[in-house]
Motif scaffolding. Structure first.
Motif, mmCIF file in Angstrom:
data_model
loop_
_atom_site.group_PDB
_atom_site.id
_atom_site.type_symbol
_atom_site.label_atom_id
_atom_site.label_comp_id
_atom_site.label_asym_id
_atom_site.label_seq_id
_atom_site.Cartn_x
_atom_site.Cartn_y
_atom_site.Cartn_z
ATOM 1 N N UNK A 184 0.891 -0.766 -0.187
ATOM 2 C CA UNK A 184 -0.102 0.105 0.456
ATOM 3 C C UNK A 184 0.852 1.046 0.159
ATOM 4 N N UNK A 185 0.562 1.658 -1.062
ATOM 5 C CA UNK A 185 1.376 3.033 -0.975
ATOM 6 C C UNK A 185 0.609 3.998 -0.771
ATOM 7 N N UNK A 186 0.803 5.408 0.409
ATOM 8 C CA UNK A 186 0.137 6.467 1.462
ATOM 9 C C UNK A 186 0.639 7.276 1.150
ATOM 10 N N UNK A 187 0.610 8.412 0.865
ATOM 11 C CA UNK A 187 1.320 9.702 0.737
ATOM 12 C C UNK A 187 0.262 10.404 1.657
ATOM 13 N N UNK A 188 0.836 10.916 3.170
ATOM 14 C CA UNK A 188 0.234 12.493 3.894
ATOM 15 C C UNK A 188 0.733 13.613 3.963
ATOM 16 N N UNK B 63 3.766 10.606 8.293
ATOM 17 C CA UNK B 63 4.031 11.468 10.218
ATOM 18 C C UNK B 63 4.332 10.391 11.097
ATOM 19 N N UNK B 64 4.642 10.789 12.312
ATOM 20 C CA UNK B 64 5.031 9.258 13.172
ATOM 21 C C UNK B 64 4.060 8.391 14.159
ATOM 22 N N UNK B 65 3.006 8.913 14.230
ATOM 23 C CA UNK B 65 1.842 7.859 14.138
ATOM 24 C C UNK B 65 1.788 6.533 13.045
ATOM 25 N N UNK B 66 1.880 6.602 12.128
ATOM 26 C CA UNK B 66 2.249 6.488 10.926
ATOM 27 C C UNK B 66 3.145 5.037 10.928
ATOM 28 N N UNK B 67 4.346 6.012 10.975
ATOM 29 C CA UNK B 67 6.227 5.347 11.435
ATOM 30 C C UNK B 67 6.102 4.090 12.289
ATOM 31 N N UNK C 195 3.111 -0.243 -5.958
ATOM 32 C CA UNK C 195 2.090 -0.589 -5.545
ATOM 33 C C UNK C 195 1.020 -1.463 -5.575
ATOM 34 N N UNK C 196 -0.158 -1.979 -5.069
ATOM 35 C CA UNK C 196 -1.185 -2.673 -5.126
ATOM 36 C C UNK C 196 -2.303 -1.958 -5.319
ATOM 37 N N UNK C 197 -2.472 -0.758 -4.875
ATOM 38 C CA UNK C 197 -2.692 0.635 -4.827
ATOM 39 C C UNK C 197 -1.938 2.407 -3.936
ATOM 40 N N UNK C 198 -2.134 3.015 -4.777
ATOM 41 C CA UNK C 198 -1.555 4.024 -4.343
ATOM 42 C C UNK C 198 -3.027 4.649 -2.632
ATOM 43 N N UNK C 199 -2.643 5.262 -1.979
ATOM 44 C CA UNK C 199 -3.383 6.545 -0.961
ATOM 45 C C UNK C 199 -3.363 7.678 -0.505
ATOM 46 N N UNK C 200 -3.997 8.826 -1.893
ATOM 47 C CA UNK C 200 -3.530 9.866 -1.648
ATOM 48 C C UNK C 200 -4.403 10.365 -0.312
ATOM 49 N N UNK D 150 -5.260 10.129 10.225
ATOM 50 C CA UNK D 150 -6.445 9.050 9.102
ATOM 51 C C UNK D 150 -4.852 7.821 8.817
ATOM 52 N N UNK D 151 -4.298 8.327 8.544
ATOM 53 C CA UNK D 151 -3.495 7.379 7.657
ATOM 54 C C UNK D 151 -3.122 5.730 8.704
#
Length: 386
Positions: free
Chosen positions: A12-16, A46-50, A94-99, A24-25
């Protein structure tokens, strides 16, 4: 199809772009992990995702820029980051990208990735119903699906035949219906006597916001203390770096004002307070969910303001007012951010009955409590397996 359709662990590719997106991420990653324990999560977080094992290719602060003029000052770096992400995800699909939010950055990135056959999701609708309505056509080109946080957004997408799922807001799950004031005060070490009031000063999470709003906030605190000797001030900051920035300005502008600065305890600082002086943004929604009266401020670079004023067709900027479709919290924008305005509005909320407002906040909370993390994860899984 279900999560078992994929033979291998998905990527899963995610960019915040800022801390509200990080929240949210993190909620989304937690849910996706229940379906795919070995999934890979990579992009910008960000830190919560990391903390959940997310791999960030760039620092999230790179994208945390507000305002048209401010973005122009960083445009070369932002374009470099986006170009690097396009190259990376093209080579490592990735299988999906989520912005997540950050639409000016993410929509162009999504459009480029979708053209290469990657499924794309925009989580948090851009405010197309408020300004630059023609972006709906770019959103249609750039995304396979939009996940909207606010109930009125879906109707707009349906009208334009753009796939959209209303998921509510993860904060509505995380924040309890009742946030206990005395418990929060004890947790923060605030010693509050019987008739004392606590006011939270919340000038935002971006450096630009802090520099623009902190002087007005400190002057307002001074004005309040001249009239009332029973007010304490708490200042929640998103990081130690931002707390240091506040402390420098505090010492130079208003060292005589006692403030209790806390780091990373925003919800508790809100819950401990009787009124919040708050920068416009997602944080106003958090404040409504915590059920605390607030006075909303917004300031940007002068040129940005002139441009935005001509383009935005909103009656209000804060999420509580947009969700209520009327002004339930006062807003002071740009030149109206004046000490006398802020002082009067805060006094009204400290010393007048607020039960009607609290009832409106409860209604908003119920409306947004949709199990957003799970709903978003299910929508993404269904798209990925389609």
């Amino acid at each position: 199809m279900t999560s078992s359709t994929l033979d291998t662990a998905p990527t899963f590719a995610i960019v915040v772009g800022e801390h509200s997106g990080d929240t949210l991420g993190a909620g989304l990653i937690s849910q996706l992990k229940t379906h795919y324990p070995d999934a890979k999560f990579i992009g910008i977080g960000g830190p919560k995702m990391l903390a959940l094992g997310f791999e960030s290719l760039f620092d999230m602060e790179e994208l945390a820029v507000m305002g048209i003029v401010e973005v122009l000052g960083r445009i070369r770096r932002l374009l470099h980051v986006r170009k690097s992400l396009v190259e990376y995800f093209s080579a490592n699909q990735p299988d999906v990208f989520i912005g997540i939010d950050a639409p000016d950055f993410n929509l162009t990135l999504e459009e480029k990735l979708k053209a290469k056959g990657i499924k794309t999701v925009q989580y948090v609708s851009p405010s197309v119903w408020a300004w630059r309505e023609k972006r709906i056509f770019k959103i249609a080109r750039a995304t396979n699906m939009v996940l909207s946080l606010l109930p009125f957004e879906k109707a707009f997408y349906d009208k334009h035949n753009v796939p959209c799922t209303f998921v509510g807001h993860t904060l509505a799950e995380q924040i309890p219906m009742v946030s206990e004031k005395n418990t929060a005060r004890s947790a923060l070490g605030l010693d509050v006597a019987g008739d004392e009031k606590v006011v939270a000063l919340m000038p935002g999470s971006r450096s630009g916001e802090l520099k623009l709003l902190i002087p007005d906030y400190l002057e307002t605190a001074k004005a309040l203390l001249k009239k009332h000797n029973n007010i304490q001030f708490v200042v929640p900051m998103i990081s130690q770096e931002k707390a240091d920035m506040f402390n420098v300005l505090h010492q130079s502008l208003a060292p005589e004002v006692n403030v209790h600065v806390v780091v990373g305890q925003t919800h508790q600082a809100m819950a401990a307070s009787d009124c919040l002086l708050i920068a416009s943004g997602t944080v106003t929604l958090e404040a409504a969910l915590v059920k605390r009266p607030m006075v909303v401020c917004y300031k940007v670079n002068g040129l940005t303001w002139q441009i935005a004023k001509r383009m935005v067709k909103l009656k209000w900027v804060s999420l509580p007012n947009l969700l209520a479709n009327e002004e339930i919290v006062p807003e002071f924008l740009q030149h109206d951010v004046k000490v006398e305005h802020l002082t009067k509005a805060i006094e009204e909320r400290l010393f007048e009955d607020q039960s009607q407002l609290i009832a409106r906040f409860e209604s908003i909370h119920h409306e947004l409590k949709q199990n957003a993390d799970e709903k978003s994860a299910q929508a993404i899984i269904a798209l990925m397996n389609s």
